[in-house]
Write a protein that holds these residues in place. Structure first.
Motif, short mmCIF file in Angstrom:
data_model
loop_
_atom_site.label_atom_id
_atom_site.label_comp_id
_atom_site.label_asym_id
_atom_site.label_seq_id
_atom_site.Cartn_x
_atom_site.Cartn_y
_atom_site.Cartn_z
N ILE A 54 34.92 42.22 42.37
CA ILE A 54 34.16 42.54 43.42
C ILE A 54 33.00 41.70 43.87
O ILE A 54 33.12 41.07 45.28
CB ILE A 54 33.45 43.92 43.34
CG1 ILE A 54 34.49 44.90 43.25
CG2 ILE A 54 32.25 44.18 44.14
CD1 ILE A 54 33.84 46.51 43.23
N ILE A 62 35.36 43.32 48.16
CA ILE A 62 35.43 44.33 49.40
C ILE A 62 36.11 43.87 50.55
O ILE A 62 36.79 44.39 51.22
CB ILE A 62 34.39 45.20 49.30
CG1 ILE A 62 34.11 45.96 47.98
CG2 ILE A 62 34.42 46.31 50.31
CD1 ILE A 62 32.98 46.80 47.72
N ILE A 79 40.92 46.78 41.70
CA ILE A 79 39.60 46.20 41.85
C ILE A 79 39.34 46.01 40.41
O ILE A 79 39.53 46.87 39.37
CB ILE A 79 38.43 47.10 42.44
CG1 ILE A 79 38.78 47.12 43.87
CG2 ILE A 79 37.03 46.69 41.98
CD1 ILE A 79 38.44 45.81 44.35
N SER A 81 35.92 45.34 38.10
CA SER A 81 34.41 45.21 38.29
C SER A 81 33.86 45.44 36.98
O SER A 81 34.18 45.85 35.90
CB SER A 81 33.97 46.17 39.23
OG SER A 81 34.01 47.51 38.51
N ALA A 92 35.19 50.39 47.43
CA ALA A 92 36.65 49.59 47.37
C ALA A 92 37.74 50.63 47.47
O ALA A 92 38.70 50.41 48.24
CB ALA A 92 36.87 48.82 46.00
#
Length: 121
Positions: A54, A62, A79, A81, A92
């Protein structure tokens, strides 16, 4: 064999994810150090799935996700993160990410998540 693009600004994270994926039968077709390069690599290689950090310089994960979805509504982006980024993960998912993995991750969790996203589960 699923083809993967790894997008993360940390070289050690890209290397760690690549190692896990290749050991488990995935083909890493490209890597990118930020969202802008990630979009270019996506358009060039058309991977089956993308792992996307991210927080990155130049362009966030994003923003890159949104741009990739403009080019390919069926893009499968997962994603990756750090803990404590719940609001960004939510954004996201709302922007089209198929799933997420929280760092630090367990190897089997990455494989399970990517396999289920590729399978469309």
């Amino acid at each position: 064999m699923s083809r993967v693009l790894i997008v993360d600004d940390a070289a050690f994270m890209r290397m760690a994810i690549r190692k896990v994926l290749e050991k488990n039968g995935f083909e890493v077709v490209a890597e990118a150090e930020n969202g802008e390069v990630g979009i270019e690599q996506y358009l060039q290689h058309k991977p089956d799935i993308v792992t996307m950090d991210i927080t990155m310089p130049e362009m966030s994960g994003i923003d890159a996700l949104k741009e990739i979805k403009k080019h390919d509504v069926n893009a499968k982006v997962v994603i990756v993160s750090a803990m404590g980024q719940e609001a960004l993960v939510r954004e996201a998912i709302m922007s089209g990410a198929k799933s997420f993995i929280v760092k630090p991750y367990k190897e089997d969790h990455i494989i399970q998540t990517l396999n289920s996203v590729v399978a469309g589960a």
